[in-house]
Design a protein around this motif. Structure first.
Motif, PDB file in Angstrom:
ATOM      1  N   LEU A 199       2.168 -32.165   0.007  1.00 44.06           N
ATOM      2  CA  LEU A 199       2.461 -32.823   1.275  1.00 44.06           C
ATOM      3  C   LEU A 199       3.294 -31.858   2.112  1.00 44.06           C
ATOM      4  CD1 LEU A 199       2.167 -35.484   2.872  1.00 44.06           C
ATOM      5  CD2 LEU A 199       4.379 -36.164   1.941  1.00 44.06           C
ATOM      6  N   ALA A 200       2.866 -31.636   3.376  1.00 43.27           N
ATOM      7  CA  ALA A 200       3.519 -30.608   4.188  1.00 43.27           C
ATOM      8  C   ALA A 200       3.688 -31.047   5.632  1.00 43.27           C
ATOM      9  CB  ALA A 200       2.715 -29.311   4.133  1.00 43.27           C
ATOM     10  N   LEU A 201       4.764 -30.567   6.220  1.00 45.69           N
ATOM     11  CA  LEU A 201       4.990 -30.631   7.666  1.00 45.69           C
ATOM     12  C   LEU A 201       4.842 -29.212   8.192  1.00 45.69           C
ATOM     13  CD1 LEU A 201       8.163 -32.928   7.759  1.00 45.69           C
ATOM     14  CD2 LEU A 201       5.773 -33.599   8.039  1.00 45.69           C
ATOM     15  N   GLU A 202       3.929 -29.008   9.164  1.00 38.75           N
ATOM     16  CA  GLU A 202       3.614 -27.657   9.612  1.00 38.75           C
ATOM     17  C   GLU A 202       3.750 -27.513  11.131  1.00 38.75           C
ATOM     18  OE1 GLU A 202       0.043 -26.096   7.974  1.00 38.75           O
ATOM     19  OE2 GLU A 202       0.414 -26.923   5.975  1.00 38.75           O
ATOM     20  N   THR A 203       3.826 -26.281  11.560  1.00 43.06           N
ATOM     21  CA  THR A 203       4.025 -25.967  12.970  1.00 43.06           C
ATOM     22  C   THR A 203       2.911 -26.549  13.838  1.00 43.06           C
ATOM     23  OG1 THR A 203       5.158 -23.922  12.431  1.00 43.06           O
ATOM     24  CG2 THR A 203       4.235 -24.097  14.638  1.00 43.06           C
ATOM     25  N   ASN A 213     -14.543 -10.735   0.672  1.00 46.03           N
ATOM     26  CA  ASN A 213     -15.176  -9.867   1.667  1.00 46.03           C
ATOM     27  C   ASN A 213     -14.256  -8.717   2.045  1.00 46.03           C
ATOM     28  OD1 ASN A 213     -17.392 -11.550   1.715  1.00 46.03           O
ATOM     29  ND2 ASN A 213     -16.747 -12.637   3.566  1.00 46.03           N
ATOM     30  N   LEU A 214     -14.834  -7.604   2.463  1.00 45.51           N
ATOM     31  CA  LEU A 214     -14.042  -6.495   2.986  1.00 45.51           C
ATOM     32  C   LEU A 214     -13.473  -6.815   4.353  1.00 45.51           C
ATOM     33  CD1 LEU A 214     -16.248  -3.398   2.018  1.00 45.51           C
ATOM     34  CD2 LEU A 214     -14.211  -4.259   0.858  1.00 45.51           C
ATOM     35  N   ASP A 215     -14.210  -7.574   5.163  1.00 47.86           N
ATOM     36  CA  ASP A 215     -13.772  -7.948   6.504  1.00 47.86           C
ATOM     37  C   ASP A 215     -12.725  -9.041   6.400  1.00 47.86           C
ATOM     38  OD1 ASP A 215     -13.483  -8.844   9.147  1.00 47.86           O
ATOM     39  OD2 ASP A 215     -15.555  -8.339   9.626  1.00 47.86           O
ATOM     40  N   VAL A 216     -11.481  -8.709   6.771  1.00 48.97           N
ATOM     41  CA  VAL A 216     -10.381  -9.654   6.636  1.00 48.97           C
ATOM     42  C   VAL A 216     -10.450 -10.783   7.659  1.00 48.97           C
ATOM     43  CG1 VAL A 216      -8.775  -8.452   8.189  1.00 48.97           C
ATOM     44  CG2 VAL A 216      -7.879  -9.740   6.245  1.00 48.97           C
ATOM     45  N   GLY A 217     -11.337 -10.650   8.665  1.00 43.71           N
ATOM     46  CA  GLY A 217     -11.449 -11.695   9.680  1.00 43.71           C
ATOM     47  C   GLY A 217     -11.949 -13.014   9.134  1.00 43.71           C
ATOM     48  N   GLY A 218     -12.727 -12.977   8.056  1.00 40.63           N
ATOM     49  CA  GLY A 218     -13.204 -14.204   7.434  1.00 40.63           C
ATOM     50  C   GLY A 218     -14.609 -14.566   7.855  1.00 40.63           C
ATOM     51  N   SER A 219     -15.085 -15.676   7.299  1.00 37.74           N
ATOM     52  CA  SER A 219     -16.418 -16.185   7.606  1.00 37.74           C
ATOM     53  C   SER A 219     -16.363 -17.117   8.798  1.00 37.74           C
ATOM     54  CB  SER A 219     -16.982 -16.918   6.384  1.00 37.74           C
ATOM     55  OG  SER A 219     -18.152 -17.630   6.714  1.00 37.74           O
ATOM     56  N   ALA A 220     -17.438 -17.155   9.573  1.00 38.68           N
ATOM     57  CA  ALA A 220     -17.498 -18.032  10.741  1.00 38.68           C
ATOM     58  C   ALA A 220     -17.371 -19.500  10.350  1.00 38.68           C
ATOM     59  CB  ALA A 220     -18.806 -17.813  11.493  1.00 38.68           C
ATOM     60  N   GLY A 221     -17.828 -19.862   9.154  1.00 38.71           N
ATOM     61  CA  GLY A 221     -17.824 -21.258   8.756  1.00 38.71           C
ATOM     62  C   GLY A 221     -16.628 -21.699   7.961  1.00 38.71           C
ATOM     63  N   ALA A 222     -15.752 -20.770   7.581  1.00 36.52           N
ATOM     64  CA  ALA A 222     -14.556 -21.133   6.818  1.00 36.52           C
ATOM     65  C   ALA A 222     -13.472 -21.642   7.759  1.00 36.52           C
ATOM     66  CB  ALA A 222     -14.050 -19.929   6.035  1.00 36.52           C
ATOM     67  N   LEU A 223     -12.474 -22.282   7.185  1.00 40.25           N
ATOM     68  CA  LEU A 223     -11.289 -22.570   7.973  1.00 40.25           C
ATOM     69  C   LEU A 223     -10.615 -21.258   8.344  1.00 40.25           C
ATOM     70  CD1 LEU A 223      -9.602 -25.610   6.170  1.00 40.25           C
ATOM     71  CD2 LEU A 223     -11.051 -25.635   8.201  1.00 40.25           C
ATOM     72  N   ALA A 224      -9.889 -21.269   9.431  1.00 42.84           N
ATOM     73  CA  ALA A 224      -9.179 -20.067   9.849  1.00 42.84           C
ATOM     74  C   ALA A 224      -8.184 -19.655   8.774  1.00 42.84           C
ATOM     75  CB  ALA A 224      -8.462 -20.321  11.173  1.00 42.84           C
ATOM     76  N   SER A 225      -8.050 -18.344   8.577  1.00 39.12           N
ATOM     77  CA  SER A 225      -7.054 -17.829   7.628  1.00 39.12           C
ATOM     78  C   SER A 225      -5.680 -17.918   8.293  1.00 39.12           C
ATOM     79  CB  SER A 225      -7.393 -16.391   7.235  1.00 39.12           C
ATOM     80  OG  SER A 225      -8.665 -16.330   6.622  1.00 39.12           O
ATOM     81  N   LEU A 226      -5.228 -19.138   8.421  1.00 43.46           N
ATOM     82  CA  LEU A 226      -4.049 -19.428   9.237  1.00 43.46           C
ATOM     83  C   LEU A 226      -2.791 -19.465   8.379  1.00 43.46           C
ATOM     84  CD1 LEU A 226      -3.023 -20.219  12.074  1.00 43.46           C
ATOM     85  CD2 LEU A 226      -3.478 -22.603  11.474  1.00 43.46           C
ATOM     86  N   ARG A 227      -1.802 -18.684   8.790  1.00 42.17           N
ATOM     87  CA  ARG A 227      -0.475 -18.712   8.174  1.00 42.17           C
ATOM     88  C   ARG A 227       0.517 -19.136   9.240  1.00 42.17           C
ATOM     89  NH1 ARG A 227      -3.285 -14.313   6.919  1.00 42.17           N
ATOM     90  NH2 ARG A 227      -2.346 -13.249   8.697  1.00 42.17           N
ATOM     91  N   GLN A 228       1.362 -20.119   8.915  1.00 41.40           N
ATOM     92  CA  GLN A 228       2.304 -20.629   9.896  1.00 41.40           C
ATOM     93  C   GLN A 228       3.525 -21.207   9.193  1.00 41.40           C
ATOM     94  OE1 GLN A 228      -0.033 -23.501  12.057  1.00 41.40           O
ATOM     95  NE2 GLN A 228      -0.100 -24.962  10.380  1.00 41.40           N
ATOM     96  N   PRO A 229       4.653 -21.344   9.906  1.00 39.02           N
ATOM     97  CA  PRO A 229       5.850 -21.933   9.299  1.00 39.02           C
ATOM     98  C   PRO A 229       5.602 -23.380   8.873  1.00 39.02           C
ATOM     99  CG  PRO A 229       6.430 -20.727  11.285  1.00 39.02           C
ATOM    100  CD  PRO A 229       4.935 -20.796  11.261  1.00 39.02           C
ATOM    101  N   LEU A 230       6.129 -23.742   7.710  1.00 36.89           N
ATOM    102  CA  LEU A 230       5.911 -25.082   7.176  1.00 36.89           C
ATOM    103  C   LEU A 230       6.969 -25.408   6.142  1.00 36.89           C
ATOM    104  CD1 LEU A 230       4.567 -24.641   4.094  1.00 36.89           C
ATOM    105  CD2 LEU A 230       2.603 -23.966   5.458  1.00 36.89           C
ATOM    106  N   VAL A 231       7.041 -26.687   5.803  1.00 33.54           N
ATOM    107  CA  VAL A 231       7.852 -27.184   4.688  1.00 33.54           C
ATOM    108  C   VAL A 231       6.915 -27.992   3.806  1.00 33.54           C
ATOM    109  CG1 VAL A 231       9.811 -28.590   3.970  1.00 33.54           C
ATOM    110  CG2 VAL A 231       9.943 -27.257   6.088  1.00 33.54           C
ATOM    111  N   ARG A 232       6.861 -27.668   2.508  1.00 33.66           N
ATOM    112  CA  ARG A 232       5.851 -28.282   1.642  1.00 33.66           C
ATOM    113  C   ARG A 232       6.444 -28.671   0.287  1.00 33.66           C
ATOM    114  NH1 ARG A 232       0.998 -24.683   1.561  1.00 33.66           N
ATOM    115  NH2 ARG A 232       2.064 -23.404   0.014  1.00 33.66           N
ATOM    116  N   TRP A 233       6.027 -29.847  -0.171  1.00 31.57           N
ATOM    117  CA  TRP A 233       6.395 -30.320  -1.509  1.00 31.57           C
ATOM    118  C   TRP A 233       5.133 -30.331  -2.370  1.00 31.57           C
ATOM    119  CZ3 TRP A 233      10.947 -31.486  -3.923  1.00 31.57           C
ATOM    120  CH2 TRP A 233      10.855 -32.126  -5.153  1.00 31.57           C
TER     121      TRP A 233
END
Length: 492
Positions: free
Chosen positions: A269-273, A234-254
């Motif tokens: 497997l991840a540990l996230e903020t 989509n052109l709208d970077v906000g996303g779709s109402a029904g999708a998961l949030a386009s969430l970026r956050q600090p994490l550690v992942r294997w």
């Protein structure tokens, strides 16, 4: 003319003379004189050749000495006053012209940092958006620049027929790749300009900043709960109402790749903020900043309390399937929600979580279907667009009750040809709160996106998109947004 040239001319003249004077005794003296002169010139030429050979030998010897000095410039110091020869690395430092050469990196679009094995790449894009909104989210609010379901006005609020220009989605990224005996060391940093919701403020914002070493990744990037490849085009970077949030956050992942039944797969497997987003009754949270009981339905995130009292990271596990026909993933989330109040010493916590099934399936040609379906209790922070729902609610007595969230998104992308493509996306999400929650909280959201995009070359894209979005409150009132967006995007 050179002496050798004169010699040849004289020899030709001699032959001609011999032909002309053959049998003539009177010409003998002239021929003898001419031969004597030529003999003297031949001796002179021999001397010149010898001198030239001697000079060439001297130049060759000087060249050898020069090369030896360039390869080991400290050689003249060896043995003098006990000076030791410099290491090879230091000796080569003087040869700056060779060391400064920039070469092609190990991956496409990168170059080698001189003197290292690190490949460095940079890129990004410039994107300009022109949006015609049926109703405005309000002065200097994000909802006029991208879809933010919680900011769709309900009631008389909001300017009608509003227009917005911005280039905040423009991005700049840097990446590096360094091989090592323990595995590749990679880094990635990306910025955009959504750091301030003010319409004409372009404050840089960190989107991604992470590094990976083998299978281990650490830093800020997409939450592991989200399969980013299933997000719609989509052109709208906000996303779709029904999708998961386009969430970026600090994490550690294997990430552990493996194969099962000839199908490439990955286990993550991840540990996230952690971050608890709560609706707290005003009898418990008495500060003026808490607008939980406000009757205005257009306060966005002012209803929520974020205690910042978390003790455990959010734990996320995901399984990826990567067959030839696309990809699918199943993710599970577990998290603790915790509330504390220093003024009265009150503490309360509860454990929640959720599951998400998502994927991208190839159909005909380049066409594909993208989908998400999710359900959870206490995972509302991960659902829909920014600040739409709360994870839990606390009543006047401090009892905590997890909110129940569920939703889905379905998108179909069709390629008309190699340059033209369209996507049609529908999304729906809902969160159910306990009976005592404020009736002006958002209960249900849905959106529809339809677009037409043209990419005449890979570095350029022009497009138009129509958006319809609806926000419904617990008390049944709703607000509707219709938007037409024109975008131009140029990548580098």
């Amino acid at each position: 003319m050179s002496r050798a040239g004169n010699f040849l001319l004289k020899l030709a003249a001699l032959l001609a003379l011999c032909g002309a004077l053959s049998g003539s005794a009177a010409a003998d003296d002239d021929i003898k004189a001419l031969l004597g002169a030529m003999s003297r010139q031949i001796e002179d030429l021999k001397q010149q050749v010898a001198q030239s050979n001697q000079r060439i030998g001297q130049l060759e010897q000087a060249l050898k000495v020069y090369k030896s000095e360039q390869q080991s410039p400290q050689a003249n110091l060896v043995g003098a006053a006990g000076v030791q020869p410099l290491p090879a690395s230091a000796a080569g430092a003087g040869n700056s012209k060779e060391k400064a050469v920039v070469t092609v990196g190990d991956t496409k679009g990168t170059f080698k940092i001189p003197g290292t094995d690190t490949s460095l790449g940079l890129g990004g894009f410039v994107k300009t958006d022109l949006l015609f909104n049926s109703v405005s989210a309000g002065r200097d609010r994000l909802g006029d620049q991208q879809l933010a379901m919680s900011q769709i006005p309900v009631g008389a609020a909001g300017e009608r027929s509003q227009i917005a220009f911005h280039a905040k989605e423009s991005r700049l990224w840097f990446k590096s790749f360094t091989p090592s005996e323990w595995g590749d060391v990679n880094t990635f940093v990306e910025l955009d300009f959504y750091g301030d919701p003010a319409t004409y403020s372009y404050t840089p914002r960190l989107r991604h900043a992470y590094g990976s070493f083998g299978h281990l990744l650490a830093g800020q990037t997409w939450t592991t709960f989200l399969n980013a490849s299933a997000l719609p085009d989509n052109l709208d970077v906000g996303g779709s109402a029904g999708a998961l949030a386009s969430l970026r956050q600090p994490l550690v992942r294997w990430t552990e790749p493996f194969t099962w039944l000839d199908t490439p797969m990955e286990g993550l497997l991840a540990l996230e903020t952690p971050r608890s987003r709560l609706w707290v009754d005003n009898h418990l949270e008495t500060g003026s900043a808490n607008r939980a009981a406000a009757g205005d339905p257009n306060l966005d995130a002012a209803y929520w309390t974020t205690p910042n009292a978390d003790r455990y990271p959010d734990l996320v596990a995901r399984l990826n399937l990567n067959p030839e026909w696309g990809n699918m993933s199943l993710a599970a989330l577990g998290r603790q929600l915790r509330y504390t109040n220093s003024s009265n010493g009150y503490r309360q916590d509860a454990w929640g979580g959720g599951v998400n099934l998502s994927g991208r399936i190839n159909t005909v040609g380049l066409d594909n279907i993208r989908f998400m379906a999710h359900y959870g209790k206490g995972d509302a922070r991960y659902v829909s667009t920014t600040n739409t729902f709360a994870d839990a609610a606390l009543d006047s007595h401090g009892a905590i009750e997890l909110s129940e969230s569920y939703g889905a998104m379905l998108a179909y992308q069709h390629w008309w040809d190699k340059q033209w493509r369209s996507s049609l996306t529908y999304g729906f999400a809902q969160t159910d709160y306990p009976y005592y929650a404020n009736p002006v909280l958002t209960r249900q959201v849905q959106s529809l996106h339809a677009n037409l995009l043209w990419s005449p070359v890979s570095q350029a894209m022009l497009g138009v998109e129509y958006t319809y979005a609806d926000r419904e409150l617990i008390d049944g009132r709703d607000g509707v947004l219709q938007r037409v967006q024109f975008s131009a995007k140029y990548s580098f």
